[in-house]
Design a protein around this motif. Structure first.
Motif, PDB file in Angstrom:
ATOM      1  N   VAL A  98      -0.036  15.820   1.423  1.00 51.30           N
ATOM      2  CA  VAL A  98       0.723  17.071   1.378  1.00 51.30           C
ATOM      3  C   VAL A  98      -0.116  18.172   0.735  1.00 51.30           C
ATOM      4  N   HIS A  99      -0.793  17.854  -0.362  1.00 52.37           N
ATOM      5  CA  HIS A  99      -1.645  18.855  -1.012  1.00 52.37           C
ATOM      6  C   HIS A  99      -2.747  19.340  -0.073  1.00 52.37           C
ATOM      7  N   GLY A 100      -3.366  18.411   0.650  1.00 51.95           N
ATOM      8  CA  GLY A 100      -4.431  18.786   1.570  1.00 51.95           C
ATOM      9  C   GLY A 100      -3.934  19.681   2.689  1.00 51.95           C
ATOM     10  N   LEU A 101      -2.814  19.327   3.298  1.00 53.55           N
ATOM     11  CA  LEU A 101      -2.243  20.152   4.373  1.00 53.55           C
ATOM     12  C   LEU A 101      -1.828  21.514   3.836  1.00 53.55           C
ATOM     13  N   GLU A 140      -0.841  24.730   6.375  1.00 55.43           N
ATOM     14  CA  GLU A 140      -0.091  23.874   7.298  1.00 55.43           C
ATOM     15  C   GLU A 140       1.190  23.380   6.621  1.00 55.43           C
ATOM     16  N   ILE A 141       2.259  23.258   7.396  1.00 50.59           N
ATOM     17  CA  ILE A 141       3.521  22.746   6.886  1.00 50.59           C
ATOM     18  C   ILE A 141       3.523  21.226   7.015  1.00 50.59           C
ATOM     19  N   ALA A 142       3.622  20.541   5.885  1.00 54.61           N
ATOM     20  CA  ALA A 142       3.680  19.080   5.885  1.00 54.61           C
ATOM     21  C   ALA A 142       5.130  18.625   6.016  1.00 54.61           C
ATOM     22  N   THR A 143       5.323  17.495   6.700  1.00 51.87           N
ATOM     23  CA  THR A 143       6.661  16.941   6.908  1.00 51.87           C
ATOM     24  C   THR A 143       6.689  15.490   6.450  1.00 51.87           C
ATOM     25  N   THR A 171       7.966  16.998  -4.279  1.00 51.34           N
ATOM     26  CA  THR A 171       7.377  17.624  -5.463  1.00 51.34           C
ATOM     27  C   THR A 171       6.031  18.263  -5.137  1.00 51.34           C
ATOM     28  N   ALA A 172       5.262  17.639  -4.241  1.00 46.96           N
ATOM     29  CA  ALA A 172       3.951  18.162  -3.858  1.00 46.96           C
ATOM     30  C   ALA A 172       4.060  19.419  -3.006  1.00 46.96           C
ATOM     31  N   GLY A 173       5.255  19.693  -2.457  1.00 46.21           N
ATOM     32  CA  GLY A 173       5.462  20.928  -1.704  1.00 46.21           C
ATOM     33  C   GLY A 173       5.626  20.763  -0.215  1.00 46.21           C
ATOM     34  N   ALA A 174       6.082  19.610   0.240  1.00 50.09           N
ATOM     35  CA  ALA A 174       6.325  19.432   1.675  1.00 50.09           C
ATOM     36  C   ALA A 174       7.313  20.483   2.170  1.00 50.09           C
ATOM     37  N   LYS A 182      15.457  21.570  -1.272  1.00 48.98           N
ATOM     38  CA  LYS A 182      16.116  22.804  -0.824  1.00 48.98           C
ATOM     39  C   LYS A 182      15.591  23.309   0.513  1.00 48.98           C
ATOM     40  N   GLY A 183      14.637  22.602   1.099  1.00 46.47           N
ATOM     41  CA  GLY A 183      13.973  23.107   2.291  1.00 46.47           C
ATOM     42  C   GLY A 183      14.605  22.680   3.600  1.00 46.47           C
TER      43      GLY A 183
END
Length: 557
Positions: free
Chosen positions: A383-386, A391-394, A435-438, A475-476
């Motif tokens: 997720v951090h790399g994307l 890029e949006i990670a899923t 938490t990583a931001g997906a 929340k996403g």
């Protein structure tokens, strides 16, 4: 043809990033040497949008108050991206200078009568006529002509310098640097290529962020709003059918399926999709374009421009830095062809005792490991790399497919996890990804009776609203696994989409384009009979538009 010019080649013509001169400290020193007025002096005058020019004070670095806030609002309306906080800090100073430079004023960072007059519109130059380049083709380094000139004029309007020659119609190094800087500021991939999304951003000079989300939502028809909640699968032979669905059904999102070869083909296809997002089709909202680019057996985009990706199980044994680096490479490759969503990483844990006996994940080595700790580390790094590339990670397939036997794509039996609970350690990798931001979470189609014995995960409010959004705090945007799968074939097509949104989901994904009209009609019909459901749709649309705003897909004129 221009539209199929390989982006990787274009990006290599001129390398490097524009040099940014100066620092906040240097700016502050300059402001002080110019005799910046005390903050209290500016704050003593109250300003609003109706304050006459003669009543507006001279503003300088360091000032605060309502007049500074009014200045910032004016700068935002002219395309500058700053926060309206009433404080004349480094960001506002830079925006003032950029505005002054673009409007041929003295570039001193001081907002005097001439700058105020220009900001108020009495001497602001008219926007360049789009008629000099009505088709807005893909435009890139080395070209010349009226379309390049329009790009340059729009860049200048947004406060970017295209060199000492100004808008001369030649796409040279200065214009390339300006395009890349503009793209970075709008969360677009900084390729230097003016594609459909970059054109859209250049032609938009209105409100941004939450204000643009609200305005766009209010301007949409009910059908256009529902279209934002659809993601349809597209194979190489489906392009004309998908274009028709975008136009007639207002579909707002696409996922590449069936295998695509070569970055030139994918890049031109993505650009063609974004060109379909007209005001009548999607209210001008750009499209989420997704692909399953996990690795191993699951890599939809291959060939020139796409590195072969090892299986997740192989990646799971790598160092954290290697996991992040490969995900970053994948993100750059996807962004370079207009794919802004990677339907990865898989956050499910497969018990080692089951291994390849797990149909959907283990059979294809899609798991990063056999323990939640190993999977969590990999998911976080991917997720951090994307994310580092925009890029949006899923993370998928919540709450995990690791314990079931059969594949939900092809079976409606053997898809029950009788162990999963709301406190299961197998949920940890999903929490780590969030938490990583997906940017998105995909919901599985399996059964988890200890959480909800009456509904499959994708149709379970206990799963999506209570557990994922409530207990886990996500929340996403929530996207379904493919609703054309065998696992849900006993449910009518329209009800699949309705039940998913009613449970708290946002984007209903289907691999069958023919199902889209039925799903859209069913959602619209339920909205008319249930105010609760209509409110759920509205919330989902806002979440999708917010995600798009954060990734360069939403602009207001």
């Amino acid at each position: 043809m221009v539209s199929t010019h390989p982006r990787s080649h274009i990006m290599n013509i001129v390398g490097g990033r524009p040099l940014v001169l100066g620092t906040a400290l240097a700016i502050a020193t300059v402001g002080m040497s110019l005799g910046a007025a005390p903050a209290s002096q500016a704050a003593s005058v109250s300003c609003s949008s109706s304050t006459a020019l003669s009543k507006r004070p001279v503003l300088r670095y360091g000032d605060t108050g309502s007049c500074v806030a009014e200045l910032q609002r004016r700068l935002v309306s002219h395309g500058q991206h700053i926060t309206v906080d009433g404080s004349f800090g480094p960001g506002t100073l830079a925006a003032v200078k950029a505005y002054q430079r673009a409007h041929h004023l003295q570039v001193d960072g001081v907002v005097g009568p001439l700058t105020w007059k220009s900001l108020l519109g009495t001497s602001s130059p008219p926007p360049p006529p789009a008629s000099i380049c009505p088709s807005h083709p893909v435009t890139f380094y080395g070209q010349s002509g009226s379309c390049v000139k329009l790009v340059q004029q729009l860049l200048i309007k947004h406060g970017y310098s295209v060199g000492s020659s100004g808008a001369d119609g030649g796409f040279g190094p200065a214009t390339l640097a300006a395009v890349k800087s503009f793209q970075r500021s709008r969360h677009l991939d900084a390729t230097g290529v003016v594609d459909a999304l970059t054109w859209k951003a250049l032609l938009s000079t209105g409100v941004t962020g939450a204000a643009c989300v609200t305005r766009t939502y209010n301007d949409m028809s009910a059908s256009q709003r529902v279209g934002q909640l659809m993601m349809v699968g597209m194979e190489t032979s489906d392009q004309s059918q998908i274009h028709s669905l975008i136009s007639a059904q207002h579909v707002g999102n696409v996922v590449y399926l069936g295998g695509w070869n070569g970055d030139s083909t994918v890049g031109s296809t993505s650009n063609g999709l974004q060109q379909q997002t007209t005001s009548s089709a999607t209210a001008g909202v750009g499209m989420l374009i997704a692909a399953d680019q996990e690795g191993g057996y699951v890599q939809q985009l291959k060939g020139t421009g796409f590195s072969p990706i090892p299986t997740a199980l192989t990646q799971g044994a790598w160092s954290s830095s290697s996991q992040t680096a490969v995900a970053t490479t994948i993100g750059h490759q996807l962004r370079g062809v207009g794919v802004n969503v990677n339907l990865a990483p898989v956050a499910g844990t497969v018990p080692e005792s089951l291994g390849t006996g797990n149909g959907p994940i283990g059979h294809y080595y899609r798991e990063y490991g056999y323990t939640p700790a190993v999977v969590s580390r990999a998911v976080t790094n991917v997720v951090h790399g994307l994310n580092s590339t925009g890029e949006i990670a899923t993370v998928k397939h919540f709450p995990g497919l690791g314990r079931i036997k059969n594949n939900t794509d092809t079976s409606s039996t053997g898809i029950t996890d009788n162990t999963m609970t709301t406190t299961d350690p197998y949920l940890t990798p999903f929490k780590s990804g969030i938490t990583a931001g997906a940017g998105m979470v995909m919901i599985s189609l399996a059964w988890y009776p200890k959480i909800d014995s009456a509904n499959q995960a994708a149709f379970s409010a206990k799963m999506i609203t209570t557990l994922l959004r409530g207990t886990m705090g996500y929340k996403g945007v929530v996207v379904s696994d493919s609703l054309s799968a065998v696992a849900v074939s006993n449910i009518s097509v329209g009800d699949r989409a309705v039940r998913f949104i009613a449970a708290g989901g946002d984007i209903a994904l289907t691999g069958a384009p023919s199902e889209v009209p039925t799903m859209v009609s069913a959602i619209l019909a339920r909205m008319k009979t249930s105010s609760t459901f209509a409110n759920q749709v509205n919330s989902s649309v806002h979440r999708v538009l917010t995600l798009k705003s954060e990734h360069g897909l939403l602009y207001c004129s």
